[in-house]
Design a protein around this motif. Structure first.
Motif, PDB file in Angstrom:
ATOM      1  N   TYR A   1       0.825  -1.219   0.000  1.00 38.29           N
ATOM      2  CA  TYR A   1       0.000   0.000   0.000  1.00 38.29           C
ATOM      3  C   TYR A   1       0.852   1.259   0.000  1.00 38.29           C
ATOM      4  CZ  TYR A   1      -3.692  -3.281   1.059  1.00 38.29           C
ATOM      5  OH  TYR A   1      -4.571  -4.327   0.984  1.00 38.29           O
ATOM      6  N   PHE A   2       0.197   2.378  -0.298  1.00 38.37           N
ATOM      7  CA  PHE A   2       0.858   3.682  -0.400  1.00 38.37           C
ATOM      8  C   PHE A   2       0.529   4.518   0.835  1.00 38.37           C
ATOM      9  CE2 PHE A   2       2.362   3.657  -4.802  1.00 38.37           C
ATOM     10  CZ  PHE A   2       1.723   2.525  -5.272  1.00 38.37           C
ATOM     11  N   PRO A   3       1.548   5.108   1.451  1.00 39.55           N
ATOM     12  CA  PRO A   3       1.269   5.958   2.622  1.00 39.55           C
ATOM     13  C   PRO A   3       0.570   7.257   2.209  1.00 39.55           C
ATOM     14  CG  PRO A   3       3.619   6.020   2.045  1.00 39.55           C
ATOM     15  CD  PRO A   3       2.979   5.011   1.136  1.00 39.55           C
ATOM     16  N   GLY A   4      -0.162   7.826   3.139  1.00 39.67           N
ATOM     17  CA  GLY A   4      -0.768   9.139   2.916  1.00 39.67           C
ATOM     18  C   GLY A   4      -2.020   9.121   2.064  1.00 39.67           C
ATOM     19  N   GLU A   5      -2.587   7.955   1.822  1.00 39.61           N
ATOM     20  CA  GLU A   5      -3.811   7.867   1.014  1.00 39.61           C
ATOM     21  C   GLU A   5      -5.016   7.941   1.945  1.00 39.61           C
ATOM     22  OE1 GLU A   5      -4.149   7.491  -2.359  1.00 39.61           O
ATOM     23  OE2 GLU A   5      -1.980   7.707  -2.547  1.00 39.61           O
ATOM     24  N   ALA A   6      -5.902   8.897   1.656  1.00 41.22           N
ATOM     25  CA  ALA A   6      -7.077   9.061   2.517  1.00 41.22           C
ATOM     26  C   ALA A   6      -7.909   7.780   2.551  1.00 41.22           C
ATOM     27  CB  ALA A   6      -7.909  10.234   2.010  1.00 41.22           C
ATOM     28  N   GLN A   7      -7.934   7.060   1.431  1.00 41.78           N
ATOM     29  CA  GLN A   7      -8.792   5.863   1.353  1.00 41.78           C
ATOM     30  C   GLN A   7      -8.231   4.663   2.124  1.00 41.78           C
ATOM     31  OE1 GLN A   7      -9.219   6.762  -3.059  1.00 41.78           O
ATOM     32  NE2 GLN A   7     -10.798   5.230  -2.774  1.00 41.78           N
TER      33      GLN A   7
END
Ligand SMILES: [Fe+2]
Length: 202
Positions: free
Chosen positions: A163-169
């Protein structure tokens, strides 16, 4: 003999100087050159937790081509270079491990007719892998993620997602977990990602 010793001392000094250079540059605030960025070291210790498995989902397709770059004409989106190691829980590199990646395009769509944004590769002798791809788009019900199967030679397959950090979802995603977050660094218009896969081999 004396000359040999002199040569060895010179060689040692040379190696020490070059080995110390990335650290010296990093601490001076000077951006690391590309070759130094591309030589990560494992961030692990003996007794690490294995990378947790996650569901395969409906979009896996076997027999993806062997390639380290998923970039090809018509693939748009922010470039991502994902690097890291395949390691055992004892922090030993796993050479020759299979890594099979698949992901959505920048609109959140998977290619199920062909093999776009799908590919497998093998970790090198030091357990390193390197994938050139794009940042996938989110799709309904899911935050941004990349699927991967990792398999040490003759061992069980680990199927998981990163996963990608800083994603609101991320907070609303039913599969997201923080220990599957890549480390992401912006490099101009592109991204450098880092994730080490830890396999329980015993
Ligand atoms: Fe997915």
């Amino acid at each position: 003999m004396e000359r040999d010793n002199g040569f060895l001392a010179m060689r040692r000094q040379f190696l020490r100087t070059w080995a110390a250079l990335p650290l010296a540059l990093a601490s001076s605030g000077v951006p690391l050159p590309r070759w130094a960025q591309a030589a990560p070291t494992p961030e692990c210790s003996d007794g690490d937790d294995p990378t947790p498995p996650q569901m395969e989902g409906p979009f896996f397709k076997p027999r993806a081509p062997q390639r380290t770059s998923l970039l090809e004409p018509g693939i748009n989106g922010t470039r991502l270079v994902l690097t890291g190691f395949v390691l055992s829980t004892a922090c030993k590199p796993v050479a020759g491990a299979l890594l099979d990646f698949w992901q959505a395009d920048d609109h959140g769509d998977y290619d199920y007719r062909g093999y776009r944004l799908r590919g497998h590769q093998f970790s090198d002798g030091d357990g390193r892998y390197r994938l050139e791809t794009i940042v996938p788009g989110p799709y309904p019900g899911r935050t941004r993620h990349i699927h991967v199967k990792v398999q040490a030679p003759n061992r069980a397959v680990l199927t998981t997602q990163v996963y990608f950090p800083g994603e609101a979802q991320n907070q609303d995603d039913f599969l997201f977990r923080p220990d599957l977050l890549m480390k992401i660094r912006n490099t101009g218009g592109a991204r450098d990602g880092r994730f080490d896969f830890v396999l329980k081999l015993a």
